[in-house]
Every structure is written in C-alpha cells, then in structure tokens.
Design a protein around this motif. Structure first.
Motif, PDB file in Angstrom:
ATOM      1  N   PRO A 482      -5.498  14.250   9.179  1.00  0.00           N
ATOM      2  CA  PRO A 482      -4.876  12.757   9.703  1.00  0.00           C
ATOM      3  C   PRO A 482      -5.551  11.870   8.794  1.00  0.00           C
ATOM      4  N   ALA A 483      -4.906  10.818   8.686  1.00  0.00           N
ATOM      5  CA  ALA A 483      -5.388   9.567   7.747  1.00  0.00           C
ATOM      6  C   ALA A 483      -5.277   8.445   8.640  1.00  0.00           C
ATOM      7  N   ALA A 484      -5.984   7.406   7.906  1.00  0.00           N
ATOM      8  CA  ALA A 484      -5.698   6.070   8.500  1.00  0.00           C
ATOM      9  C   ALA A 484      -5.441   5.430   7.078  1.00  0.00           C
ATOM     10  N   VAL A 485      -4.371   4.619   6.911  1.00  0.00           N
ATOM     11  CA  VAL A 485      -3.856   4.072   5.534  1.00  0.00           C
ATOM     12  C   VAL A 485      -3.689   2.746   5.793  1.00  0.00           C
ATOM     13  N   LEU A 486      -3.879   1.962   4.684  1.00  0.00           N
ATOM     14  CA  LEU A 486      -3.807   0.525   4.569  1.00  0.00           C
ATOM     15  C   LEU A 486      -2.514   0.381   3.227  1.00  0.00           C
ATOM     16  N   ARG A 487      -1.697  -0.527   4.034  1.00  0.00           N
ATOM     17  CA  ARG A 487      -0.789  -1.030   2.913  1.00  0.00           C
ATOM     18  C   ARG A 487      -1.285  -2.408   2.641  1.00  0.00           C
ATOM     19  N   GLN A 488      -1.482  -2.676   1.228  1.00  0.00           N
ATOM     20  CA  GLN A 488      -2.080  -4.085   1.032  1.00  0.00           C
ATOM     21  C   GLN A 488      -1.031  -4.818  -0.097  1.00  0.00           C
ATOM     22  N   GLN A 489      -1.077  -5.931  -0.372  1.00  0.00           N
ATOM     23  CA  GLN A 489      -0.339  -6.370  -1.400  1.00  0.00           C
ATOM     24  C   GLN A 489      -0.739  -6.067  -2.542  1.00  0.00           C
ATOM     25  N   VAL A 490       0.195  -5.737  -3.662  1.00  0.00           N
ATOM     26  CA  VAL A 490       0.101  -5.588  -4.876  1.00  0.00           C
ATOM     27  C   VAL A 490       0.278  -6.789  -5.891  1.00  0.00           C
ATOM     28  N   ILE A 491       1.444  -7.459  -5.602  1.00  0.00           N
ATOM     29  CA  ILE A 491       1.573  -8.671  -6.245  1.00  0.00           C
ATOM     30  C   ILE A 491       2.216  -9.723  -5.371  1.00  0.00           C
ATOM     31  N   LYS A 492       2.258 -10.903  -5.579  1.00  0.00           N
ATOM     32  CA  LYS A 492       2.771 -12.082  -5.036  1.00  0.00           C
ATOM     33  C   LYS A 492       4.245 -12.147  -4.824  1.00  0.00           C
ATOM     34  N   PRO A 493       4.712 -12.339  -3.677  1.00  0.00           N
ATOM     35  CA  PRO A 493       6.233 -12.270  -3.451  1.00  0.00           C
ATOM     36  C   PRO A 493       6.958 -13.073  -4.738  1.00  0.00           C
ATOM     37  N   ILE A 494       7.969 -12.446  -5.252  1.00  0.00           N
ATOM     38  CA  ILE A 494       8.652 -12.973  -6.555  1.00  0.00           C
ATOM     39  C   ILE A 494      10.060 -13.793  -5.935  1.00  0.00           C
ATOM     40  N   LEU A 532     -13.022   2.080  12.215  1.00  0.00           N
ATOM     41  CA  LEU A 532     -12.883   3.250  11.422  1.00  0.00           C
ATOM     42  C   LEU A 532     -14.038   3.923  11.028  1.00  0.00           C
ATOM     43  N   PRO A 533     -14.125   5.311  10.934  1.00  0.00           N
ATOM     44  CA  PRO A 533     -15.178   6.071  10.747  1.00  0.00           C
ATOM     45  C   PRO A 533     -16.029   6.137   9.448  1.00  0.00           C
ATOM     46  N   VAL A 534     -16.036   5.110   8.908  1.00  0.00           N
ATOM     47  CA  VAL A 534     -16.708   4.688   7.421  1.00  0.00           C
ATOM     48  C   VAL A 534     -17.422   3.488   7.676  1.00  0.00           C
ATOM     49  N   GLU A 535     -18.498   3.193   6.813  1.00  0.00           N
ATOM     50  CA  GLU A 535     -18.998   1.878   6.761  1.00  0.00           C
ATOM     51  C   GLU A 535     -18.424   0.966   6.101  1.00  0.00           C
ATOM     52  N   ASN A 536     -18.595  -0.282   6.449  1.00  0.00           N
ATOM     53  CA  ASN A 536     -17.652  -1.384   5.915  1.00  0.00           C
ATOM     54  C   ASN A 536     -16.240  -1.297   5.793  1.00  0.00           C
ATOM     55  N   GLY A 537     -15.557  -0.625   7.025  1.00  0.00           N
ATOM     56  CA  GLY A 537     -14.074  -0.135   6.981  1.00  0.00           C
ATOM     57  C   GLY A 537     -13.213  -1.027   6.157  1.00  0.00           C
ATOM     58  N   LEU A 538     -13.252  -2.138   6.447  1.00  0.00           N
ATOM     59  CA  LEU A 538     -12.209  -3.186   5.713  1.00  0.00           C
ATOM     60  C   LEU A 538     -12.488  -3.040   4.332  1.00  0.00           C
ATOM     61  N   GLU A 539     -13.649  -3.091   3.728  1.00  0.00           N
ATOM     62  CA  GLU A 539     -14.063  -3.193   2.317  1.00  0.00           C
ATOM     63  C   GLU A 539     -13.576  -1.929   1.671  1.00  0.00           C
ATOM     64  N   TYR A 540     -13.863  -0.843   2.576  1.00  0.00           N
ATOM     65  CA  TYR A 540     -13.557   0.493   2.040  1.00  0.00           C
ATOM     66  C   TYR A 540     -12.212   0.949   1.948  1.00  0.00           C
ATOM     67  N   MET A 541     -11.250   0.233   3.006  1.00  0.00           N
ATOM     68  CA  MET A 541      -9.699   0.393   3.050  1.00  0.00           C
ATOM     69  C   MET A 541      -9.165  -0.244   1.569  1.00  0.00           C
ATOM     70  N   LYS A 542      -9.712  -1.431   1.497  1.00  0.00           N
ATOM     71  CA  LYS A 542      -9.356  -2.346   0.319  1.00  0.00           C
ATOM     72  C   LYS A 542      -9.419  -1.616  -0.939  1.00  0.00           C
ATOM     73  N   LYS A 543     -10.608  -0.698  -1.097  1.00  0.00           N
ATOM     74  CA  LYS A 543     -10.865  -0.274  -2.345  1.00  0.00           C
ATOM     75  C   LYS A 543     -10.096   1.185  -2.499  1.00  0.00           C
ATOM     76  N   HIS A 544      -9.958   1.895  -1.402  1.00  0.00           N
ATOM     77  CA  HIS A 544      -9.413   3.192  -1.349  1.00  0.00           C
ATOM     78  C   HIS A 544      -8.076   3.239  -0.843  1.00  0.00           C
ATOM     79  N   GLY A 545      -7.708   2.501   0.152  1.00  0.00           N
ATOM     80  CA  GLY A 545      -6.575   2.802   0.895  1.00  0.00           C
ATOM     81  C   GLY A 545      -6.283   3.522   1.947  1.00  0.00           C
TER      82      GLY A 545
END
Length: 722
Positions: A482-494, A532-545
């Motif tokens: 199982p995983a929890a995943v983040l879809r984050q913006q890569v580029i601004k809308p063109i 999320l079962p990690v420290e600093n969950g949001l920061e972690y997800m932004k770095k690792h996805g």
C-alpha cells in the motif's frame, strides 16, 4: 518480477533508480533514515488507474522528461509508454485552452470562446433553471475515477442531486461485489510469489496493471511459475503462458465449477482452513456434483482430461495457487456469479491471506479535511438501484439502468447532465442510446482536458488543467504494497485552464453553495498529511511524492479473533444475503446463448498503449496502433470472401460500423474482436477522428444480473465485405 530481480533493477537502474536503493517505510516517531531526495519533481501519473509514481524533469519551465519514482514499490520502478506520453498531452496543440460555449446545434462543432466568469454564469443559470423546474434530482453528475473527482461529486451532492454516477458499473463492479460478498473485502493477488496462476481473459501483458503485470512477468520468466490462460483470442498474454485454451466465450464458470468438482471429489481441499474460516462448504459439495469435467468439456471446448489435470495441479500448489480475478469484469450477464466461483475456488485450496495467494489489502493511514456537510438528497436515485440491484453500490450507481430510466423519464425527468473526466459516448455500450439521452437534456456541461466525443455534444466545456499542471488531494492506494501518493504541480498551466476544485468553487459561488467549498487545495492536503505515518508528512510528500510499505504482510486475518465483514463473520461460500436478495447463494451455471447462424459474438480488449479511449490519439501511442481492425477467424473470412485489409461492414441491433478486417487464426471461429478507442466523432481528436470504428456503436445494452455491471460481450454481429 520477483523481489531479487526488482532489487537488481532498482539498484542498477538509471536516473531515478540511483537515488534510492530500496523504498522504505518508517513509522511516525521512529528513528529511521529518510531516503535521499529524488532527482526531479515527485508527482503521480494520471494516464490510467494504476497511478504510478513519477519524477518530472523540468528545464526552463518546460517538462523535459518523466521518469519512474522508485520509492513506490507498487509502481515497480516503471513508467510505461502511456505514462511517458503524458508530456504530449500537456503540449497537444488541440488541447482545450479556454472555456467554450456551444454556438450552433449540438454536434455541429460551432463554439464560442468565453471567459471563466461567462462559462460559470451560463452553467449555473442552466443548473438553477433545471432545479427550479425538476428539483435537484433533475440533474445527473457522472464521472470517472480521479484525485479531484471528490470535488465534482461533492458539488453534485451539495446541489442536492441523488444522481451521482461513477464508472465502476462500466468496469469492475461485478468483481468487487462478488469478492466482497465472499470475503467482506476485495483482496489482491500475490503474483510475485504465486507458483500456479490461472487467468481467464485478463490480458495482463497487454492491459497493464501495476504491480500485477510486472509480477506476472517475473513469475513466468524468472521463477517459472505455471501459467494457464483462457481466452478466445491468442493474445500476447497467451503467447507467454505455459498453456493457452481458446475457451468458448461465456463458459468460464463451467470450467471453474468443474475444477471445484475435481478438487472436492479427490479430497484435495484445505480442510483445516475450510473448517475454521468458512461457511457453506457442505452445501458446495452437493452443489458441484453435476459440474463434472465432462460436463465442462461440452460447454467450454476444453478436454475433460485437461480440466482434471489443471485442477489437480492447482490444488497441489495449495496456497500458492491463484485463479486471478482480473479487473474489468463487465463481460457477461453472469459475471458476478462467475467471479463468485473464482473466489470459492481460491477459498477451497486455502490461499486466503497467504504468501503467493489472495491477500487482503492494507492501507496507509491519512487524515481528512473536515468541511461543512450538506443535507442528504430528498429524492431517490433515478436508477432505483435499491430496487433493481439491492446489493450494488448505491454511491456509485448503475450506468445502464440510469440511461434506461432517463430515456423513459421515470421515475422522474432528468434534464441536466454534468460530466467530469469521462466520455460516455465511448465508454457506455450503445452509442445511439447515449446520443438520444443527450438529445433529451436541456443542459450538458463537460469538464475535460480535451474535446472528447461527449464534450463535442455539450453546451459548455470547462477545460481542466493537466495533472502535471495542478496539485491534487493525497490518494491512498490499498494493496499488498500500500502507498499514499501526492500528485503535485510540476509546471504552471500553459493555457487558461483550472483544476476541478476551482471549477467546483466557481459554480458553487453562483449556486449559493460557496460555504461548502470554502477551502484551498493546500488546506485539504495539509489535513490529509497530518495522519501520514511519517514525520512532517506534508513536507515529506512534497519531497518524495509517496509513503509506502515496502514489505508484504501475510496472515493478519488468520487469527481466532478476526471477524470477516460478512453476515456470518466467516468467508461465505454459501451466501444467505444472496438468497435473501433473490439470487443464487452458490454459483449456478447456465449455457450462454450462442450466435445465430451467420453471426459472431463480438469481444473487446485493450492494448498496453491504449487502455482508455482518450489515449488512442496521443502521437507516441498512436504510432504503435494507428487504427483498429476487426479480427475474424481465417476460415470464416475465407467463407465470406474477406481478406486482411478489406473494408467490412459490421452490424448489430445497436448500430453499424465499417472497419478494416484482419483474417487470422488467432481467434475462435465464433468470435470477432475489436480494439477499443477508435472511430471518434470529435474532429478535434485528429488522429482518431473517423479512423477505425467505435465499439460503443455496436455494443448492445446488457448487464450483469446482480451488480448491474455492463455486460460487454453479449453482442452478436454479422460481418459482410463492403
């Protein structure tokens, strides 16, 4: 792919694999080494339901390359051709670039580019008019899966409509219901460790699912697991199997029941497991007596001696033998009961919650954003699912029954249709009926990234930002890994596009529903990340996805205190709930109708590059399959004077198409086959507009009797050379 091979690849891979040797999961509060930050912007693919983790390489504001993110074990460090083609979606010159309002007749193709305010005002006015005249139940809100689908559904619910209609009844509703009725949950199949695998029509080497496809490759090629495949066509998967049987369509259940018959008759069941964990085995013993291998031979065309041998081998493999469920299960009207038979076959060899068997899914914990609740809808669903399919999911609804009732105007009229990320004209059988349903609508609004066929017939089109241009909610992917995943913006809308949340908010403000959407996407995912079962969950997800379990866990439900989520608390071979609902409590086989003389059963399928109709027009994928054709058995083609490349006319009671023929020995004489995704009506889909043929034109309306799942292999067609 087995673990050894997987680790070799991760360790020896290129760009992405060099950053992390092995994915790690570490609990909150524990001291554990955080993996190195990967190279690239972590996000999550949206080109198919697998949702593989991606690292995006961006140069000067432009996406240069997409790579697999090895931190997600479910993705198996892979990004397929579809995932790579996402770049072409972003920079497709024919993408929807701004809101459009229809300026001519529906389907005429005349559009007026408008501002977002104009589009919102127009749609809100139409929706309000419908509500005033017919009530909120006069609107239909249909969508397919997606991370921002929640905002679309919530808008429909806040509006007061009971008619939220999702894709499962066009896809996997019958398999989900059948396994849930048996086990109280839908398990995964541990193909990485299985020693004996049977698949019936689940063409895993062409219809890729992660991690199952890669694990099957590992099983067949690395560990030499036995692989038996049943399919009327000789597919790529058939070519990789140890044994392929061109089974007569619609007879899979006869094959399975005969296997159960042999295993019980020869006392090869896991008795200890059955005694402790199941209900109804004694009734099964009596039930399968008539389903002998000889009976199954007459139905399936597979020799009785082969069925007997396969049953013995399957039982001998014990808990490392699996009859794989597949995913899209909408084939025949008995699909639910066929899946029940699969579940029971797996049960009697005791493969539940064992390595190499069926494994209940685990989840990664995440938080929830709390928002203002709305009142429940006052009206019942237009598909009357509680009456017609009482065991089916009322939250998802039943697509074909919805269309039938909307066309009849019963139990009440539905006159406005909002559609998110879905193309019903290609996804739903009998395109003619869907067109008629659309003609009866006073208003149709579509949210999409491209001018689909359905968008082509809409009144207003809202262009959604591409997944690489937006940030979505955190999604939990249940499974063995199982995983929890983040879809984050890569580029601004063109282009002048918006995420679905912004579109929902724009409409909500005009419909007096703004209080229900008074938040931002950042607030939403921040709340989700807290648990999320990690420290600093949001920061972690932004770095690792991704946060994921890297090791399977077996046997969690094999303890005396565990109660399955079924009526009895046990695995239900015999189901009282089915009996109470008026269905067979054990799977009963009936011979399927056969094509009348001169006709063929039409069967469908997917390619690895085209799992959804929307993908056929992407240039990289289109190069692999530029046009679909009609597979027809060589002998039948010769009889009809048809040669490969000839144009043929294919006709069912639903419609007629013209398509090129492929005369081949790789299909049974009683079937023809067509690939999904072609013959588009929308001229903006240039590569597939009027190229090949659309299966939805030919498919007739038929559904599974228990789940309401569309039965897409119940259509007979005749074929003539043009």
């Amino acid at each position: 792919m087995d673990r050894r091979l997987f680790l070799q690849i991760v360790g020896a891979g290129g760009f992405a694999a060099t950053s992390i040797a092995c994915p790690k999961f570490f609990g909150k509060g524990r001291r554990a080494a955080e993996p190195p930050v990967p190279l690239g912007i972590p996000t999550t693919c949206e080109l198919c339901p697998n949702k593989c983790s991606v690292l995006a390489s961006v140069r000067k504001g432009r996406i240069h390359k997409l790579n697999p993110n090895p931190e997600n074990p479910k993705s198996r460090n892979m990004l397929c051709a579809r995932g790579n083609a996402a770049i072409q979606q972003v920079y497709d010159p024919d993408r929807l670039k701004q809101p459009l309002i229809r300026a001519g007749a529906r389907g005429e193709g005349k559009w007026k580019p408008v501002s977002w305010d104009e589009a919102f005002d127009f749609a809100a006015k139409k929706l309000a008019e419908t509500k005033a005249k017919h009530g909120p139940e006069g609107t239909l809100w249909s969508s397919t899966e997606g991370f921002q689908e929640v905002f679309f559904k919530n808008l429909g619910l806040a509006f007061g409509s009971p008619n939220i209609l999702r894709h499962p009844s066009l896809c996997l509703a019958s398999v989900n219901l059948a396994y849930s009725m048996t086990f109280g949950t839908v398990p995964s199949f541990d193909l990485q460790n299985a020693k004996y695998v049977i698949m019936a029509g689940a063409n895993r080497f062409e219809s890729i699912i992660t991690p199952d496809t890669m694990d099957l490759i590992g099983g067949v090629m690395e560990r030499k697991a036995k692989f038996v495949y049943l399919d009327p066509r000789f597919t790529v998967t058939a070519s990789k199997a140890d044994e392929w049987y061109p089974i007569k369509p619609g007879t899979d259940m006869a094959f399975i029941l005969a296997m159960i018959h042999v295993i019980i008759r020869e006392d090869r069941c896991d008795k200890a497991f059955l005694d402790q964990w199941t209900l109804g085995f004694d009734r099964l013993v009596e039930h399968v007596l008539p389903y002998t291998p000889e009976f199954a031979e007459a139905e399936t065309g597979i020799p009785a001696r082969e069925i007997t041998r396969i049953a013995r081998e399957f039982a001998d493999a014990g808990h490392r033998a699996v009859f794989y469920a597949g995913r899209r299960s909408s084939w025949y009207q008995n699909d639910f009961q066929m899946r029940r038979a699969q579940a029971i076959l797996n049960t009697i060899v005791g493969n539940w919650d064992r390595e190499g068997g069926m494994v209940p899914n685990r989840k990664v914990a995440k938080g929830e954003f709390m928002f203002l609740p709305w009142d429940d809808p006052k009206a019942g669903r237009v598909d009357e699912v509680e009456k017609n399919f009482p065991l089916a999911s009322a939250k998802d609804g039943v697509y074909l029954q919805t269309r039938e009732n909307v066309l009849k105007g019963a139990p009440y009229p539905v006159k406005a249709w909002m559609i998110y990320k879905q193309d019903p004209l290609n996804a739903v059988p009998d395109q003619g009926k869907t067109l008629k349903m659309m003609e009866g609508m006073d208003f149709i609004g579509v949210v999409d990234i491209a001018m689909s066929d359905t968008a082509w017939y809409a009144d207003v089109v809202f262009p959604e930002s591409h997944y690489l241009e937006r940030t979505d909610p955190i999604e939990v992917m249940p499974g063995i890994w199982p995983a929890a995943v983040l879809r984050q913006q890569v580029i601004k809308p063109i282009h002048d596009t918006l995420p679905m949340l912004d579109i929902a908010q724009g409409l909500a403000r005009r419909l007096g529903l703004a209080d229900y959407f008074d938040y931002t996407i950042d607030q939403w995912i921040e709340a989700e990340a807290r648990e999320l079962p990690v420290e600093n969950g949001l920061e972690y997800m932004k770095k690792h996805g991704v946060v994921a379990f890297s090791e399977p866990k077996y046997g969690t439900t094999r303890n005396a205190a565990y109660r399955f989520v079924t009526k009895s608390g046990k695995i239900e071979i015999f189901s009282e709930r089915l009996a109470e609902a008026g269905h067979d409590p054990l799977p009963v086989y009936a011979s399927p109708a056969q094509p009348p003389s001169g006709k063929f059963r039409m069967i469908l399928g997917r390619k690895a590059t085209i799992t959804h109709a929307a993908l056929a027009g992407l240039p990289w994928l289109h190069e692999q399959v530029p046009e679909n054709d009609l597979w027809i058995n060589q002998d039948q083609a010769t009889r009809l004077g048809i040669r490969t490349g000839d144009l043929v006319q294919v006709t069912s009671t639903a419609g007629t198409v013209r398509i090129k023929a492929r005369a081949t020995e790789e299909i049974r004489p009683d079937c023809v086959f067509m690939l999904h995704g072609f013959g588009k009506r929308s001229p903006w889909l240039k590569l597939v507009h009027n190229v090949g043929a659309a299966d939805a034109v030919l498919l007739e309306t038929a559904w599974d009797k228990v789940s309401g799942n569309a039965a897409m292999h119940e259509t007979f067609v005749n074929v003539v050379k043009v």
